[in-house]
Motif scaffolding. Structure first.
Motif, PDB file in Angstrom:
ATOM      1  N   ILE A   1       0.813  -1.215   0.000  1.00 41.55           N
ATOM      2  CA  ILE A   1       0.000   0.000   0.000  1.00 41.55           C
ATOM      3  C   ILE A   1       0.851   1.271   0.000  1.00 41.55           C
ATOM      4  O   ILE A   1       0.418   2.307  -0.450  1.00 41.55           O
ATOM      5  CB  ILE A   1      -0.973  -0.010   1.204  1.00 41.55           C
TER       6      ILE A   1
ATOM      7  N   THR B   1      -0.235   5.030  -1.069  1.00 46.96           N
ATOM      8  CA  THR B   1      -0.570   6.095  -0.124  1.00 46.96           C
ATOM      9  C   THR B   1       0.245   7.336  -0.439  1.00 46.96           C
ATOM     10  O   THR B   1      -0.256   8.457  -0.364  1.00 46.96           O
ATOM     11  CB  THR B   1      -0.325   5.675   1.333  1.00 46.96           C
TER      12      THR B   1
ATOM     13  N   ALA C   1      -1.522   8.861  -3.323  1.00 44.85           N
ATOM     14  CA  ALA C   1      -2.780   9.490  -2.938  1.00 44.85           C
ATOM     15  C   ALA C   1      -2.504  10.783  -2.177  1.00 44.85           C
ATOM     16  O   ALA C   1      -3.262  11.749  -2.285  1.00 44.85           O
ATOM     17  CB  ALA C   1      -3.607   8.531  -2.090  1.00 44.85           C
ATOM     18  N   ASP C   2      -1.418  10.802  -1.419  1.00 46.98           N
ATOM     19  CA  ASP C   2      -1.091  11.994  -0.651  1.00 46.98           C
ATOM     20  C   ASP C   2      -0.747  13.170  -1.567  1.00 46.98           C
ATOM     21  O   ASP C   2      -0.942  14.322  -1.211  1.00 46.98           O
ATOM     22  CB  ASP C   2       0.070  11.691   0.296  1.00 46.98           C
TER      23      ASP C   2
ATOM     24  N   ALA D   1      -5.691  18.954   1.091  1.00 46.90           N
ATOM     25  CA  ALA D   1      -4.893  20.105   1.504  1.00 46.90           C
ATOM     26  C   ALA D   1      -3.962  20.534   0.383  1.00 46.90           C
ATOM     27  O   ALA D   1      -3.792  21.728   0.109  1.00 46.90           O
ATOM     28  CB  ALA D   1      -4.086  19.738   2.747  1.00 46.90           C
ATOM     29  N   ARG D   2      -3.380  19.568  -0.284  1.00 51.17           N
ATOM     30  CA  ARG D   2      -2.433  19.904  -1.338  1.00 51.17           C
ATOM     31  C   ARG D   2      -3.149  20.522  -2.539  1.00 51.17           C
ATOM     32  O   ARG D   2      -2.668  21.466  -3.152  1.00 51.17           O
ATOM     33  CB  ARG D   2      -1.665  18.653  -1.750  1.00 51.17           C
TER      34      ARG D   2
ATOM     35  N   LEU E   1      -8.701  13.772 -10.377  1.00 53.44           N
ATOM     36  CA  LEU E   1      -9.849  13.931  -9.484  1.00 53.44           C
ATOM     37  C   LEU E   1     -10.200  12.586  -8.864  1.00 53.44           C
ATOM     38  O   LEU E   1     -10.065  11.546  -9.498  1.00 53.44           O
ATOM     39  CB  LEU E   1     -11.038  14.452 -10.297  1.00 53.44           C
ATOM     40  N   GLY E   2     -10.671  12.668  -7.644  1.00 55.44           N
ATOM     41  CA  GLY E   2     -11.237  11.476  -7.014  1.00 55.44           C
ATOM     42  C   GLY E   2     -10.234  10.393  -6.712  1.00 55.44           C
ATOM     43  O   GLY E   2     -10.544   9.210  -6.860  1.00 55.44           O
TER      44      GLY E   2
ATOM     45  N   ALA F   1      -8.583   7.639  -4.954  1.00 52.49           N
ATOM     46  CA  ALA F   1      -9.097   6.770  -3.898  1.00 52.49           C
ATOM     47  C   ALA F   1      -8.360   5.453  -3.932  1.00 52.49           C
ATOM     48  O   ALA F   1      -7.804   5.039  -4.957  1.00 52.49           O
ATOM     49  CB  ALA F   1     -10.593   6.539  -4.082  1.00 52.49           C
ATOM     50  N   LEU F   2      -8.354   4.807  -2.783  1.00 55.39           N
ATOM     51  CA  LEU F   2      -7.638   3.548  -2.621  1.00 55.39           C
ATOM     52  C   LEU F   2      -8.620   2.477  -2.183  1.00 55.39           C
ATOM     53  O   LEU F   2      -9.518   2.740  -1.388  1.00 55.39           O
ATOM     54  CB  LEU F   2      -6.588   3.725  -1.525  1.00 55.39           C
ATOM     55  N   GLN F   3      -8.427   1.277  -2.694  1.00 54.24           N
ATOM     56  CA  GLN F   3      -9.301   0.205  -2.247  1.00 54.24           C
ATOM     57  C   GLN F   3      -8.586  -1.131  -2.319  1.00 54.24           C
ATOM     58  O   GLN F   3      -7.559  -1.266  -2.979  1.00 54.24           O
ATOM     59  CB  GLN F   3     -10.563   0.169  -3.088  1.00 54.24           C
TER      60      GLN F   3
END
Lengths: 513, 625
Positions: free
Chosen positions: B509, B513, B516-517, B522-523, B560-561, B563-565
């Motif tokens: 992961i 991550t 995604a960060d 905030a960024r 956009l959008g 996301a992690l799964q």
């Protein structure tokens, strides 16, 4: 304008009368059918308007934009519209009539997309529809088959371009859309053009009608055919023709009642009675299997309860389905965030914890507190005892104390200037609420029929007994035999002496267990 | 995918032990299943998949074991009889009643059944059998060996004898008896089934039998998620079938109606990901010859391939093959994929225009064998892409002399990162073969001429791939790579069309991550409210090529959008009264999928709307992404 469904080929830009998806935020996604401006609509001078909590968006601002565009909100008079509508409906509203009038005079008819004013804040993104987005945003009618489930199901039942798939229980249509995408290999050009197709069956009349409309709106006709049918009793034939399906998905309360209709041949009396089912109704006519005769049929049933699964599997076994397997899919979404821990962090900031980040910080804090305590006690002692040593303690304590506080305060300043999106550690955790159970998936397959005649024909054209080589894992006997032949061949060539030849296979044999 | 086992097809044989044996079904050979025996390969050729066979005893006068199809009723007979519901179907104990001693003893003595947890089949029940002996298993090793050697009835008699000779059989509980029976059955029953080697099977085989690290531990559910979230599907028939070479700008006109389905793939799973995506797009398998032509000529497998090539042409509708060229090419053996496909509109007009209208052969050298839609473009880190697993489907990406009848030959393009990012440094891309007049060409030796044509064709192909890829407008991005996803995204995102989905798989992961960060709320907010100095004053187009700095490794407004799964499938055993999840399953890398969409940010400063309280809050907590 293309007639292809926006799900299958959205084109490069948004087009009128087509489905688009407004992405408001991660969990707030809204499907909209974009309409061209045609005067005042629904009380809006701007024509149809999409109102969201991030502002109002007249459709004219969303049309003919490249997909994925970020769209700014426009200034739309939403307040007076309701009042005007009310008034038009004959409800005279005395309050604010003047305001209403003034606004009403200025806007109607005159506002076109060109002189729409951009709102100071607020935006959305406009995305092409996909089955995934549709699944998130669709109007719920029944339990929805979500992406983790349908993606796995379609993968397992081998739904590929050009296949025919039977779906019973269209439900909310999420699986229908995903299946349509999976089997799509072009629209049929005429009645004889056979392309991939979804044969969908729905028992509930309201849902059937809604689905029918959705299919039209999404331009999926030709690819999805929905039938209003009770499949338990009336099976899966469409217009008394076999769909010729290779894949089947049953999202029904009692899949076992539908299974007998999915047989290759009419199920025998004993098969039915032993699985506790009634006889099939249409006993008179000739049996037509809805399955494609020359392919393996893959089946998946989708049931939330274990009792349904047990029953289904039992009937499957009676009806000769093979490779029966039951699974459940556990899916989790994961949030990524930054974790900020430290005493120096400014108070009240979201996502930060004001505790010691490490042992050093804890000690520094303790020292500081201890020091402060000492000074205060020292001072009180001074007051009490009135000794002249307070200068000394102050000198001893203050430098440490002072340095610590300055250090901490400088860190605080540093943190404030630091970017919050850069500080802290990246962590992840499972979303606050997870779907722990959706349904059990039962997979099974039915091989194509293979008759004696076919077998003997195949045996004719592929006669046996002339095997020259052995492939696969050899047993000891075959390995020896092969070695012997190999060596004999060599012998013939090189005429090596027989002694070494005898030794070699022996040594080889002893090595292999 | 064929419905019948084709000669030379790769199949998986599933043995009673649950093991898979993957092999090519060569006609006129003996397929050995090790201790389970052997049979002639011709007995499964042109038979359907998924049948369960039993090896029969050799018939007198025959040198081979014939096969018997085991009907489902027989496979399930034990389970069904043990099920409470099975009252009516009284033991149809099918077939095999040759009056064998063991069989009789079995049916009168014990009634047992067995479970195969894999296929979810059966478990046991027993009526007591009285056997008096002292040892637990009275059969000696020699006796067992002898039974194995000349045992009959597909191994059933040896199992029965083993059970009968087990002294403690009556002390066993129902379940331990079942286990014992199952153990012995797995060991001795001479059954197998033939399974097609499609993508799920290939993945399963690599994961369970071969080396899971080769495919990055990518499970079925992950492949499925990737394909769905990246919206990979049939991308439309080739739009340029009629436009021919003249349609240099035809793309612009067509552009408003439909987009070509082109997907960008980064694959470090040895081709499994590409195979899975190709399967979703319908370009993995060679088209079948529906007529069943090679039923008649069983011994010549080439017939099938030839017919395939006809079908292929029919499907792609591109028979723009000038007869002259093919003859000429026949001479050189190392000919790259022949140009049965029409050239799509040349993407390097300045280079092709020169050769238009000139000698036919040279024009054809510059014709590109690639389709313009429904394609996969693989970006690879080495000089050659590693697409080993595509060989299981009859396609070898590294071999330029590829038979062109395979759909992948015209729908799969490969490009290295160097060719993508710095094409001017790639020798193949830059080394254009100069035009040579037909007279000079004719004066050359055939060898030299062949080399000239080959190099020219290779150059044209690479030129086409590089130019079309760099042009972008891809319909989606799928990644399963060991490389840092941030660096992939930096270069791949600008190539995507607006609204194109992105799906990235990673075994662990942490890389995801970190990715995604880069797109954290905030960024994103900071990028808009106080953009980095380097970004100020740049046009959106320049910002798409944002090279990244420490604060903003990627341009966060392009995606956009984020996301992690993750997803995991849990298997169950379903048996009457004994339904529960399997006790053990495979561990290893968990596997995660990152999903997002490529978007086009609005020009200029844009303010989010939402409950912004303090200035400081707004910086990171503005409610809008």
């Amino acid at each position: 304008m293309s007639a292809v469904s926006p799900f299958l080929d959205p084109g490069p830009r948004t087009t009128p009368n087509s489905l688009a998806v407004a992405h408001l935020s991660r969990d707030s996604i809204q499907p909209i059918y974009l309409k061209e401006t045609s005067g005042t609509t629904d009380g809006y001078a701007e024509g149809p308007v999409l109102n969201t909590r991030f502002g109002s968006f007249p459709h004219s601002t969303l049309l003919n934009k490249p997909w994925g565009s970020q769209i700014r909100a426009s200034v739309v008079d939403t307040g007076s519209r309701g009042r005007r509508l009310k008034r038009e409906h004959g409800e005279h509203v005395a309050d604010g009539e003047k305001l209403d009038n003034s606004k009403g005079d200025s806007t109607p008819g005159t506002t076109s997309s060109r002189d729409l004013k951009v709102a100071p804040s607020g935006f959305i993104h406009i995305l092409p529809p996909t089955p995934e987005l549709w699944t998130i945003s669709l109007p719920h009618r029944t339990q929805v088959v979500y992406t983790p489930d349908y993606s796995y199901i379609l993968h397992r039942i081998r739904a590929r371009p050009g296949m025919k798939i039977i779906e019973a229980g269209a439900g909310s249509g999420s699986f229908t859309h995903a299946a349509a995408r999976a089997i799509y290999n072009g629209y049929p050009k005429d009645a004889h053009d056979v392309k991939g197709k979804v044969f969908s069956f729905e028992f509930n009349h309201d849902r059937y009608q809604q689905m029918q409309k959705e299919i039209e709106d999404h331009r999926l006709d030709g690819i999805v055919q929905i039938t209003h049918r009770d499949v338990y009793n009336h099976g899966f034939l469409v217009d008394n023709e076999s769909p010729g399906a290779e894949c089947v998905f049953l999202d029904l309360p009692a899949p076992w009642k539908a299974l007998p209709h999915l047989a290759r041949n009419r199920p025998t009396q004993s098969q039915l009675s032993s699985s506790g089912l009634d006889n099939l109704q249409d006993t008179g006519s000739e049996w037509k299997s809805p399955l494609r005769p020359d392919r393996t049929a893959y089946l998946c049933t989708f049931s939330p309860c274990i009792e349904q699964v047990t029953r289904t599997v039992d009937v499957m076994r009676h009806l000769g389905w093979m490779e029966i397997e039951m699974v459940e899919v556990a899916h989790r979404r994961i949030n990524v965030m930054r974790e900020r821990i430290g005493l120096h962090l400014p108070a009240g900031e979201r996502g930060s914890t004001q505790t010691a980040a490490n042992v050093e910080e804890a000690i520094a804090k303790l020292q500081e507190v201890e020091g402060r305590y000492k000074t205060s006690r020292g001072q009180s002692q001074d007051v009490d005892i009135e000794m002249g040593e307070d200068d000394e303690t102050a000198v001893e304590n203050n430098p440490i104390d002072g340095s610590k506080t300055t250090l901490l305060s400088s860190e605080v300043e540093g943190a404030q200037s630091a970017k919050p999106w850069m500080s802290g550690r990246v962590i992840h955790r499972t979303e606050p609420e997870i779907k722990t159970h959706t349904s059990y998936l039962v997979f099974a397959l039915l091989p194509q029929e293979w008759t004696e005649a076919q077998e003997s024909a195949a045996f004719e054209s592929w006669p046996c007994g002339k095997e020259r080589k052995v492939i696969g894992k050899l047993d000891k006997e075959a390995r020896k035999q092969e070695k012997r032949e190999l060596l004999q061949g060599k012998k013939r060539k090189k005429d090596t002496d027989s002694k070494s030849e005898a030794e070699r296979p022996l040594s080889k044999k002893s090595k292999t267990p | 995918m064929h419905s019948l086992v084709q000669p030379h097809a790769l199949v998986a044989l599933k043995l009673p032990s649950g093991n898979l044996r993957v092999l090519e079904v060569t006609p006129n050979t003996t397929i050995s299943l090790g201790k389970y025996g052997s049979f002639p390969s011709n007995l499964i050729i042109h038979r359907p998949y998924h049948l369960t066979y039993e090896l029969q005893d050799k018939q007198p006068g025959e040198s081979f074991n014939r096969l018997r199809i085991v009907p489902a009723s027989e496979l399930y007979s034990d389970i069904l009889s043990s099920g409470a519901s099975a009252s009516a179907l009284e033991e149809e104990t099918p077939v095999v009643n040759e009056g064998d001693d063991a069989d009789n003893a079995m049916s009168t003595g014990i009634e047992y059944s067995l479970v195969d947890p894999e296929s979810g089949a059966v478990v046991a029940r027993t009526d007591r059998v009285e056997i008096d002996a002292s040892a637990r298993q009275t059969l000696t090793t020699e006796e067992i060996e002898a039974l194995k050697k000349d045992g009959t009835d597909a191994g059933r008699d040896i199992i029965a004898k083993l059970l009968l000779s087990h002294t403690a059989i009556d002390q066993k509980t129902q379940y331990s008896l079942a286990k014992y029976k199952l153990l012995k059955t797995k060991k001795y029953i001479r059954r197998f089934s033939v399974l097609p080697m499609d993508v799920p099977m290939l993945a399963h085989w690599q994961l369970e039998v071969k080396d899971p690290s080769k495919i990055l531990d990518m499970r079925d559910e992950m492949i499925a998620l990737l394909g769905c979230w990246a919206n990979v599907h049939f991308g439309g028939e080739d739009q340029c079938e009629n436009s021919g070479a003249k349609g240099v700008d035809s793309r612009e006109q067509k552009g408003f109606e439909s987009t070509a389905g082109r997907w960008l793939v980064v694959d470090d799973t040895g081709g499994l990901l590409v195979a899975a995506m190709a399967e979703r797009m319908g370009i993995l398998y060679s088209p079948e010859n529906e007529a069943g032509g090679n039923h008649k000529e069983p011994t010549s497998p080439n017939v099938g391939q030839k017919e395939c090539s006809h079908n292929q042409k029919a499907i792609t509708n591109q028979e723009d093959l000038p007869s002259g060229t093919s003859k000429e090419h026949d001479g050189s053996t190392r000919e790259p994929a022949p140009e049965h496909e029409d050239s799509t509109e040349p993407k390097a007009p300045q280079s092709t225009r020169t050769s238009h209208g000139e000698g036919k052969s040279r024009c054809n050298d510059l014709k590109v064998p690639y389709a313009s839609s429904n394609t996969i473009t693989v970006i690879h880190a080495n000089q050659q892409p590693n697409l080993t697993f595509l060989r299981e489907y009859g396609f070898d990406a590294t071999n330029p002399a590829q038979p062109s009848d395979h759909p992948l030959a015209s729908h799969l393009m490969t490009i290295s990162w160097l060719q993508l990012i710095k094409p001017e440094l790639d020798p193949t891309y830059t080394s254009e073969m100069p035009d040579v007049s037909p007279e000079v060409l004719r004066s050359w030796k055939p060898n030299r001429r062949g080399t000239y044509h080959r190099k020219r064709r290779r150059w044209a192909k690479i030129r086409h791939v590089v130019d079309t890829t760099r042009e972008g407008e891809f319909s989606g991005l799928v990644v399963a790579s060991t490389m840092d996803p941030i660096s992939i995204m930096r270069h791949a995102v600008p190539l995507l069309a607006g609204g194109a989905p992105i799906a990235i798989y990673s075994q662990a992961i942490e890389p995801l991550t970190a990715l995604a960060d880069c797109y954290s709320i905030a960024r994103r907010a900071a990028w808009v409210s106080n953009p980095p100095e380097e970004a100020v004053g740049k046009t959106p187009l320049e910002l798409e090529q944002w090279a990244g700095n420490e604060e903003f490794p990627l341009n966060p407004s392009l995606v956009l959008g984020a996301a992690l799964q993750t997803s995991r499938v849990r298997k169950w055993q379903v048996l009457p009264g004994r339904t529960h999840p399997l006790m053990t399953s495979k561990g290893g890398a968990e596997g995660y999928v990152f999903t997002a969409w490529r978007v086009k940010p609005a020009e200029g400063k844009i303010e989010a709307r939402g409950k912004a309280r303090t200035r400081k809050r707004k910086l990171e907590g503005s409610t809008q992404e």
